[in-house]
Design an enzyme around this catalytic site. Structure first.
Site, mmCIF file in Angstrom:
data_model
loop_
_atom_site.group_PDB
_atom_site.id
_atom_site.type_symbol
_atom_site.label_atom_id
_atom_site.label_comp_id
_atom_site.label_asym_id
_atom_site.label_seq_id
_atom_site.Cartn_x
_atom_site.Cartn_y
_atom_site.Cartn_z
ATOM 1 N N ARG A 223 18.535 6.293 1.158
ATOM 2 C CA ARG A 223 19.435 7.418 0.893
ATOM 3 C C ARG A 223 20.845 6.881 0.655
ATOM 4 O O ARG A 223 21.206 6.608 -0.481
ATOM 5 C CB ARG A 223 19.370 8.398 2.078
ATOM 6 N N TYR B 64 5.080 44.956 -2.640
ATOM 7 C CA TYR B 64 4.923 44.455 -4.015
ATOM 8 C C TYR B 64 3.530 43.878 -4.237
ATOM 9 O O TYR B 64 3.026 43.114 -3.413
ATOM 10 C CB TYR B 64 5.926 43.334 -4.293
ATOM 11 N N ASP C 236 14.590 42.290 2.101
ATOM 12 C CA ASP C 236 15.288 42.796 3.289
ATOM 13 C C ASP C 236 14.368 43.402 4.335
ATOM 14 O O ASP C 236 14.829 43.819 5.394
ATOM 15 C CB ASP C 236 16.286 43.894 2.876
ATOM 16 N N LYS D 90 25.817 19.432 11.883
ATOM 17 C CA LYS D 90 25.879 19.669 10.434
ATOM 18 C C LYS D 90 25.259 21.016 10.055
ATOM 19 O O LYS D 90 24.504 21.587 10.846
ATOM 20 C CB LYS D 90 25.156 18.544 9.702
ATOM 21 N N ARG E 233 22.597 9.715 17.940
ATOM 22 C CA ARG E 233 23.071 10.878 17.160
ATOM 23 C C ARG E 233 22.011 11.969 17.258
ATOM 24 O O ARG E 233 20.931 11.836 16.685
ATOM 25 C CB ARG E 233 23.220 10.501 15.677
ATOM 26 N N CYS F 242 9.450 41.345 1.623
ATOM 27 C CA CYS F 242 10.473 41.705 0.629
ATOM 28 C C CYS F 242 11.787 41.003 0.979
ATOM 29 O O CYS F 242 11.889 40.327 1.985
ATOM 30 C CB CYS F 242 10.700 43.213 0.618
ATOM 31 N N HIS G 234 19.788 5.051 9.612
ATOM 32 C CA HIS G 234 19.024 6.259 9.961
ATOM 33 C C HIS G 234 17.533 5.971 9.868
ATOM 34 O O HIS G 234 17.083 5.299 8.945
ATOM 35 C CB HIS G 234 19.428 7.381 8.997
HETATM 36 C C1 LIG Z 1 20.612 15.009 10.711
HETATM 37 C C2 LIG Z 1 20.914 13.656 11.140
HETATM 38 C C3 LIG Z 1 20.785 13.274 12.492
HETATM 39 C C4 LIG Z 1 20.249 14.203 13.568
HETATM 40 O O1 LIG Z 1 18.864 14.270 13.523
HETATM 41 P P1 LIG Z 1 18.050 15.130 14.606
HETATM 42 O O2 LIG Z 1 16.636 14.840 14.297
HETATM 43 O O3 LIG Z 1 18.441 16.549 14.368
HETATM 44 O O4 LIG Z 1 18.462 14.665 15.942
HETATM 45 C C5 LIG Z 1 21.177 11.999 12.843
HETATM 46 N N1 LIG Z 1 21.654 11.142 11.921
HETATM 47 C C6 LIG Z 1 21.790 11.464 10.615
HETATM 48 C C7 LIG Z 1 22.326 10.465 9.659
HETATM 49 C C8 LIG Z 1 21.408 12.728 10.175
HETATM 50 O O5 LIG Z 1 21.524 13.045 8.878
#
Ligand SMILES: *Cc1c(COP(=O)(O)O)cnc(C)c1O
Length: 385
Positions: free
Chosen positions: A137, A267, A314, A39, A223, A312, A166
């Site tokens: 969520r 700055y 850049d 992602k 995941r 800054c 999750h």
């Molecule tokens: C981002 C995400 C992950 C991956 O998490 P990591 O800590 O980067 O391995 C897995 N599942 C969901 C739903 C996520 O949003």
């Protein structure tokens, strides 16, 4: 010392060989199929490049947050299974069906939307159900899952391939009671579905932290995002020896001058020279994703040097012990000589996560890829049924 070693003032190097090695290491440790989370452009590392690398060494599927990101991968010719975690709009559902992208079914409303779109285009939509076991969520509550699965069976047009949830605390502390509770709730949901004959093929709960340290959270698949990219999977343990760092952020000195004493820098003149000082200007600013926070350091000639004055948009300035040539290499993140600045170090300095640090490196900073080495032996892809 090498000067002008790159055509860019500042750039990021991404070691795809390290990504391949990390993928194989995580896969081996987890012992279950791997869904690679790519992602937000693979946390800024480049989604197509990372996706191709991880798929070549055995990742089973990919996951993304938005449908638009999946479209980018399909357009890049990537045909692997893709799961979209987040919200999709009605036109995106139609396109997901056409592009064979799996969507997250996280509510009764999404079930109705998906079924309606599936009827309109006369093709089923593939989904993974999302259950909220304690993240607050997206997802239905554990006690609603069997009704949702039943509704999907009744409404034609929805193919339920998976179910997931999750973890909120897996990277915070080992064996947190909330993690235990989430695993128990998820297990209970799966048992209920099994009994009702509604258990989908793929059940998954664990992220990078779980892939490493939580066998009970692995289920049918893990995941994994950050670990594949060589970032620390949890806050409570040192960097795992099996992982390789992937990212280096480099730059070249734009200017190096001996400023007089009592000379204000940047700055607000938050920094004023104590006497004559060598001050170098670097082409790295908060517009690149460097943070405008105190305490920054970079590596020049293998030594840590402090950033002085405000960062800054850049540029930023560093104080040096002596003059260096213009074009000298600077390391913002990564190794130089015996010194190293890691993303773990920046967690504390920038008060944020590693994912936020690397995702925050602006796209105007070119990504330079170090290709996968030839000697790599490729593990076989497992068929996704
Ligand atoms: C981002 C995400 C992950 C991956 O998490 P990591 O800590 O980067 O391995 C897995 N599942 C969901 C739903 C996520 O949003």
């Amino acid at each position: 010392m090498d000067t002008f070693s790159s055509p860019y003032p500042t750039w990021v190097e991404i070691d795809l060989d390290a990504v391949a090695q990390n993928t194989r290491a995580v896969h081996q440790i987890a012992g279950v199929p791997l869904m690679a989370v790519v992602k937000s452009n693979a946390y800024g590392f480049g989604a197509p490049q990372i996706a191709r690398t991880v798929l070549a060494v055995g990742a089973e599927a990919l996951a993304l947050a938005r449908f638009g990101e999946a479209r980018v991968l399909r357009e890049a010719g990537i045909t692997a299974p893709i799961l979209v975690f987040g919200m999709v709009t009605p036109p995106e559902v139609d396109e997901a069906i056409a592009q064979q992208v799996t969507l997250t079914l996280h509510s009764f409303e999404t079930a109705e939307l998906f079924a309606q779109r599936a009827h309109t285009v006369d093709k089923p939509v593939r989904v993974h159900l999302k259950v909220d076991t304690g993240f607050g969520r997206l997802g239905v509550l554990p006690e609603e899952v069997s009704d949702l699965a039943q509704a999907c069976r009744t409404m034609s047009g929805i193919t339920v391939d998976g179910i997931y949830s999750h973890l909120a605390m897996a990277d915070e502390t080992p064996d947190h009671p909330v993690t235990r509770q989430q695993i128990d709730r998820f297990t209970h949901v799966l048992d209920g579905l099994q009994t009702a004959g509604l258990r989908p093929r793929w059940a998954h709960l664990g992220n990078s932290a779980a892939a490493f340290g939580l066998p009970a959270a692995r289920f049918d698949m893990v995941r994994v995002g950050t670990a594949l990219l060589g970032m620390k999977p949890f806050y409570f343990q040192p960097f795992p020896a099996v992982l390789k760092r992937v990212i280096s952020w480099k730059a070249q000195v734009a200017s190096c001058r001996l400023l007089p004493g009592d000379w204000g820098v940047s700055y607000g003149h938050e920094y004023v020279t104590a006497g004559p000082e060598w001050i170098a200007t670097l082409p790295v600013g908060y517009g690149d994703g460097f943070r405008r926070l105190p305490g920054n350091q970079v590596l020049i000639e293998g030594q840590r040097v402090p950033v002085v004055g405000r960062v800054c948009n850049d540029m930023c300035m560093v104080r040096l012990p002596h003059a260096v040539p213009v074009g000298s290499q600077v390391v913002v993140i990564g190794k130089q000589g015996d010194e190293e600045i890691t993303t773990d170090e920046l967690i504390d300095r920038w008060h944020t996560s590693q994912a936020d640090i690397v995702s925050g490196i602006n796209l105007r900073v070119p990504r330079v890829y170090i290709p996968v080495g030839n000697g790599l032996d490729r593990s076989e892809n497992i068929e996704l049924t």
